[in-house]
Motif scaffolding. Sequence first.
Motif, short mmCIF file in Angstrom:
data_model
loop_
_atom_site.label_atom_id
_atom_site.label_comp_id
_atom_site.label_asym_id
_atom_site.label_seq_id
_atom_site.Cartn_x
_atom_site.Cartn_y
_atom_site.Cartn_z
N ILE A 197 0.84 -1.21 0.00
CA ILE A 197 0.00 0.00 0.00
C ILE A 197 0.87 1.25 0.00
CG2 ILE A 197 -1.67 1.31 1.36
CD1 ILE A 197 -2.80 -1.44 2.27
N ALA A 198 1.94 1.22 0.78
CA ALA A 198 2.85 2.37 0.81
C ALA A 198 3.49 2.61 -0.57
CB ALA A 198 3.93 2.16 1.87
N ALA A 199 3.87 1.52 -1.23
CA ALA A 199 4.46 1.63 -2.56
C ALA A 199 3.46 2.21 -3.56
CB ALA A 199 4.96 0.28 -3.04
N LYS A 200 2.19 1.77 -3.44
CA LYS A 200 1.16 2.30 -4.34
C LYS A 200 0.97 3.80 -4.13
CE LYS A 200 -3.68 2.44 -5.42
NZ LYS A 200 -5.03 2.38 -4.86
N ASN A 201 0.93 4.19 -2.84
CA ASN A 201 0.73 5.62 -2.55
C ASN A 201 1.91 6.46 -3.05
OD1 ASN A 201 -1.72 5.04 -1.33
ND2 ASN A 201 -0.83 4.89 0.72
#
Length: 408
Positions: A398-402
């Motif tokens: 999720i952090a990578a997507k954000n």
Amino acid sequence: MRIAFYSPTWPVERAHNGIATYVGIMKRALERQGCECIIVTARYLGDDLEAERGVYVARPRQRKGLQKLWGKLAAVKEGEARYDLGPFSRGIGDALRRAEIDKPIDIFECEESFGRPFYFYDYVETPTVIRMHGPHFVVHQGEKTPYDLKRIETEGATISNAAAVTCPSSGVLEEVRGFYSRQLPLARAIPNPVEIPGESECWSLAECDRNTLLFVGRFDPVKGADILLDAFSRLVEKHPRLKLVMAGTDNGITNEAGDHIKFEEFFAARYSSELRKRVDFLGAVPSADLAAMRRNAFACVISSRFECFPYAVTEALALGCPVVTTPTFGPAEILQNGVELVVCKSADGVQLASELSRLIKNPDKAASIGAAGRRQMIEKFSADEIATQTLTFYNEVIAAKNENGAGQ
């Protein structure tokens, strides 16, 4: 966190599928940690879908006009090599979007089989984590048809374009990286979770039937059912009271003439009627019955040519039941041969028979191996431990997507 899982069948109690088993265990463990879990499934086997919250059935999209005509023309041109899961795969995406109507889903975890997610990546914004249970290029036995090659290609595209990848085996993960020439930077080897029975439910040498061996798995080449029967035919020469119980779907095996035959025909062509009396072939068995069968058996046998972290191994070890297995990806990578399980060469009925005979002659050693295997299940593979590892990885995804603004 709100997480959606794809399961080929549901509910898990009526499924005969390791992926469904995995999804069921993960769902319960993650919910204990405060997550909300959604199920997207291809086949709902329950009695009342409307009464079961959080379950969405994938329906194939109907083709229209030129799409329908093109599908028919392609089928005529390609014959049995026809490979088009697009309508069904997009149906999975539609089910996921229905689940998001009231509240967004943070992660969608889907298996790689057939490359289904490749068809809905473009219109599903939820980051998809591909859980590799066994890509076709390593699972498939025998010559590869055009259908097989297309499936392998599509699975590769699915894996390469996923938001992230997990796999229960570091060995399979490295095979995939090499075969598809992909680094897969956001990938993690996370074992399959195991539910740990209480001590009162465990296997014991005093209460088992020392003349019974148990095989849980399909009757097919991947599960090595033919290797098992070869080993058993050798074993009964030294242990004439021995019995073999086989629990699993009869998918059949291709014989030397190229004919696909079922269990009874396969057995009759190779072994005596006397040996047949010593084999109890049950077919598919409800998963709820397997624990009692494992407690009754002296040892569980896994003769697979390929497995990616098989529950046939870990569920038996969680009960403390001795396990003799081929060097499958997963448990055999982590556990000690001769200490926590017994590992034989793949497709070697002679060695399989020899190792089983050694345990039968030394039951205290078998009990010691089963107990050590159970300790490892508790320490390394408990459902709550694996759920924690998985949530940590999901947060990284999720952090990578954000950070980069991309779902897949």
